[in-house]
Design an enzyme around this catalytic site. Structure first.
Site, PDB file in Angstrom:
ATOM      1  N   ASN A 269       0.831  -1.207   0.000  1.00  0.00           N
ATOM      2  CA  ASN A 269       0.000   0.000   0.000  1.00  0.00           C
ATOM      3  C   ASN A 269       0.869   1.263   0.000  1.00  0.00           C
ATOM      4  O   ASN A 269       0.380   2.355   0.279  1.00  0.00           O
ATOM      5  CB  ASN A 269      -0.904   0.023   1.229  1.00  0.00           C
TER       6      ASN A 269
ATOM      7  N   HIS B 208     -14.337  -1.105   5.811  1.00  0.00           N
ATOM      8  CA  HIS B 208     -13.238  -1.851   6.426  1.00  0.00           C
ATOM      9  C   HIS B 208     -13.655  -2.557   7.719  1.00  0.00           C
ATOM     10  O   HIS B 208     -14.505  -2.054   8.465  1.00  0.00           O
ATOM     11  CB  HIS B 208     -12.108  -0.866   6.728  1.00  0.00           C
TER      12      HIS B 208
ATOM     13  N   GLU C 265     -15.877   4.464   3.315  1.00  0.00           N
ATOM     14  CA  GLU C 265     -14.490   4.736   2.977  1.00  0.00           C
ATOM     15  C   GLU C 265     -14.474   5.757   1.846  1.00  0.00           C
ATOM     16  O   GLU C 265     -15.473   5.915   1.151  1.00  0.00           O
ATOM     17  CB  GLU C 265     -13.785   3.444   2.520  1.00  0.00           C
TER      18      GLU C 265
ATOM     19  N   SER D 261     -10.892  -0.258  -0.057  1.00  0.00           N
ATOM     20  CA  SER D 261      -9.614  -0.965  -0.033  1.00  0.00           C
ATOM     21  C   SER D 261      -9.594  -2.220  -0.897  1.00  0.00           C
ATOM     22  O   SER D 261      -8.551  -2.612  -1.380  1.00  0.00           O
ATOM     23  CB  SER D 261      -9.227  -1.316   1.400  1.00  0.00           C
TER      24      SER D 261
ATOM     25  N   ASP E 179     -13.514   7.256   6.143  1.00  0.00           N
ATOM     26  CA  ASP E 179     -12.187   6.683   6.354  1.00  0.00           C
ATOM     27  C   ASP E 179     -11.478   6.736   5.007  1.00  0.00           C
ATOM     28  O   ASP E 179     -11.804   5.977   4.093  1.00  0.00           O
ATOM     29  CB  ASP E 179     -12.355   5.235   6.852  1.00  0.00           C
TER      30      ASP E 179
ATOM     31  N   HIS F  75      -7.095   5.065   1.833  1.00  0.00           N
ATOM     32  CA  HIS F  75      -6.484   4.834   0.515  1.00  0.00           C
ATOM     33  C   HIS F  75      -6.547   6.051  -0.403  1.00  0.00           C
ATOM     34  O   HIS F  75      -5.973   6.035  -1.480  1.00  0.00           O
ATOM     35  CB  HIS F  75      -7.148   3.635  -0.171  1.00  0.00           C
TER      36      HIS F  75
ATOM     37  N   LYS G 203      -0.361   3.851   4.466  1.00  0.00           N
ATOM     38  CA  LYS G 203      -0.452   3.658   3.020  1.00  0.00           C
ATOM     39  C   LYS G 203       0.418   4.694   2.301  1.00  0.00           C
ATOM     40  O   LYS G 203       1.618   4.590   2.364  1.00  0.00           O
ATOM     41  CB  LYS G 203      -1.919   3.673   2.591  1.00  0.00           C
TER      42      LYS G 203
HETATM   43  C1  LIG Z   1      -5.568  -0.044   6.357  1.00  0.00           C
HETATM   44  C2  LIG Z   1      -6.905   0.443   6.731  1.00  0.00           C
HETATM   45  C3  LIG Z   1      -7.232   0.719   8.050  1.00  0.00           C
HETATM   46  C4  LIG Z   1      -6.343   0.363   9.181  1.00  0.00           C
HETATM   47  O1  LIG Z   1      -5.321   1.283   9.291  1.00  0.00           O
HETATM   48  P1  LIG Z   1      -3.997   0.858  10.073  1.00  0.00           P
HETATM   49  O2  LIG Z   1      -3.319   2.141  10.298  1.00  0.00           O
HETATM   50  O3  LIG Z   1      -3.258  -0.058   9.158  1.00  0.00           O
HETATM   51  O4  LIG Z   1      -4.433   0.186  11.326  1.00  0.00           O
HETATM   52  C5  LIG Z   1      -8.445   1.292   8.313  1.00  0.00           C
HETATM   53  N1  LIG Z   1      -9.316   1.559   7.332  1.00  0.00           N
HETATM   54  C6  LIG Z   1      -9.043   1.276   6.058  1.00  0.00           C
HETATM   55  C7  LIG Z   1     -10.049   1.582   5.006  1.00  0.00           C
HETATM   56  C8  LIG Z   1      -7.837   0.690   5.708  1.00  0.00           C
HETATM   57  O5  LIG Z   1      -7.570   0.375   4.461  1.00  0.00           O
END
Ligand SMILES: *Cc1c(COP(=O)(O)O)cnc(C)c1O
Length: 384
Positions: A47, A133, A175, A179, A204, A207, A236
């Site tokens: 990522n 997620h 999101e 992801s 969130d 990405h 990421k």
């Molecule tokens: C990777 C991810 C997370 C978790 O984040 P970390 O910092 O790796 O714990 C949360 N939400 C989404 C959409 C992700 O892709």
């Protein structure tokens, strides 16, 4: 049933379904390549979308930060673990994204758990995109609120659920860039619906942040939407780890009282917060990297379409190739490995049954030649 038997049964069931997960030791990696089991591969699983995990300025910032602040925060941020480097980072993030406040968390998983646990009460409703997620859906399921999931990226489905009003507050969760599918949420429409029902929107953007929007400000900036709660993560495009929640002043004050992941956990090492400041600067000045990533995405998609491969309509660094059954996805990944290409097969329960896939991720660090090798590998492997 004994503990032993319970665990044995669960492991046996996983093996039977072909869903047994195993980790592999990554012996050495930089953004383009990795070494596993003594062999080198081109890496299409990371990522690290902008290749920043090995950026010399950021690596050196972490080293300088360690010399200046030591390697650990020494306590929770509520005791003495809230260091200058983290305070500065929070201010820079807030200014960059146009929010009054930012609070740094140790991970995106922790941020999502903390925010949902702290905010939601009995009688409240969470409406979450079906493909949100695990950290969001799990937190929502464990909260005392009622969780309802709406069809992926379909505001009309959400609208129907919202039509039967209940008591309590409403939180809509999505999101920015998904992801596993790489597609973007219709944020304006979701925010409009949430406002219409007096709710809040939580996005969130793990990405999207860094890779899209002016100065890399992410999906919300790109779509001109300002959700009440914006989560960005640093594992990421930032190339490190950690996360932040962006919000209004009273929300931040509230979370500082009630977010248990902040209160009862050691704060982010200040050296890391210092390195994150360097990563943020690189991202703000990263149009060159974002352009390279876009070129790689265009190159890959054109080539894959010419090969007749079944890509999802994703314009982002996440390019899933839907294969169908788990064993087919595993076989395809294995055949690519034999050609020196590391691509991860993603299977149920992470994705819905029948949609096992290769989750191909592209980075600004890939060269045109790397993409060409991937396309040739896919061409040969998919004909077998
Ligand atoms: C990777 C991810 C997370 C978790 O984040 P970390 O910092 O790796 O714990 C949360 N939400 C989404 C959409 C992700 O892709």
């Amino acid at each position: 049933m004994s503990w032993q038997q319970r665990l044995d049964d669960a492991l046996a069931a996983r093996r039977e379904k072909g869903q047994f997960r195993q980790r592999r030791v990554n012996e050495q990696s930089e953004a383009r390549t990795l070494q596993i089991g003594g062999s080198r591969y081109l890496n299409f699983s990371a990522n690290d979308y902008l290749g920043l995990s090995r950026d010399p300025d950021i690596v050196s910032a972490w080293q300088q930060g360690a010399e200046r602040y030591g390697v650990g925060a020494g306590g929770s941020g509520h005791v003495t673990g809230y260091h200058l480097a983290q305070a500065e980072l929070e201010q820079q993030l807030a200014d960059w994204l146009g929010y009054p406040r930012a609070l740094v968390f140790i991970s995106g998983f922790a941020a999502n758990q903390a925010v949902i646990a702290a905010l939601l009460a009995k009688n409240d409703h969470i409406f979450a995109d079906k493909l949100a997620h695990a950290s969001l859906l799990e937190a929502a399921a464990m909260s005392p609120a009622t969780l309802r999931r709406f069809a992926h990226n379909q505001p009309a489905a959400l609208e129907k659920l919202l039509a039967s009003p209940g008591e309590g507050e409403t939180l809509i969760v999505t999101e920015g860039v998904f992801s596993m599918d790489g597609d973007s949420a219709p944020l304006a429409k979701l925010h409009q619906l949430s406002q219409l029902h007096g709710g809040w929107l939580m996005v969130d953007d793990a990405h999207g942040i860094g890779t899209t929007g002016e100065q890399g400000r992410g999906s919300c900036w790109q779509q001109q939407v300002k959700p009440e709660l914006l989560v960005v993560t640093f594992g990421k495009a930032f190339g490190l780890s950690g996360a932040a929640i962006l919000c209004e002043q009273p929300t931040a004050d509230y979370l500082l009282q009630f977010a248990r992941h902040l209160i009862y956990s050691t704060a982010m090492p200040p050296a890391q917060a210092f390195a994150l400041q360097a990563a943020l600067l690189r991202i703000q000045q990263g149009d060159d990297l974002r352009q390279r990533l876009q070129n790689n995405i265009a190159h890959f998609r054109e080539g894959a379409q010419a090969l007749g491969l079944d890509l999802l309509p994703s314009a982002t660094a996440i390019q899933p190739l839907i294969v169908g059954e788990e064993h087919q996805a595993l076989a395809l990944a294995e055949s690519l490995r034999q050609r020196g290409l590391w691509v991860t097969a993603i299977r149920p329960p992470t994705v819905p049954p029948g949609t096992a896939r290769l989750r191909i991720t592209l980075s600004a660090a890939h060269r045109a030649d790397d993409i060409q090798q991937l396309l040739e590998g896919l061409h040969h492997a998919s004909r077998q």
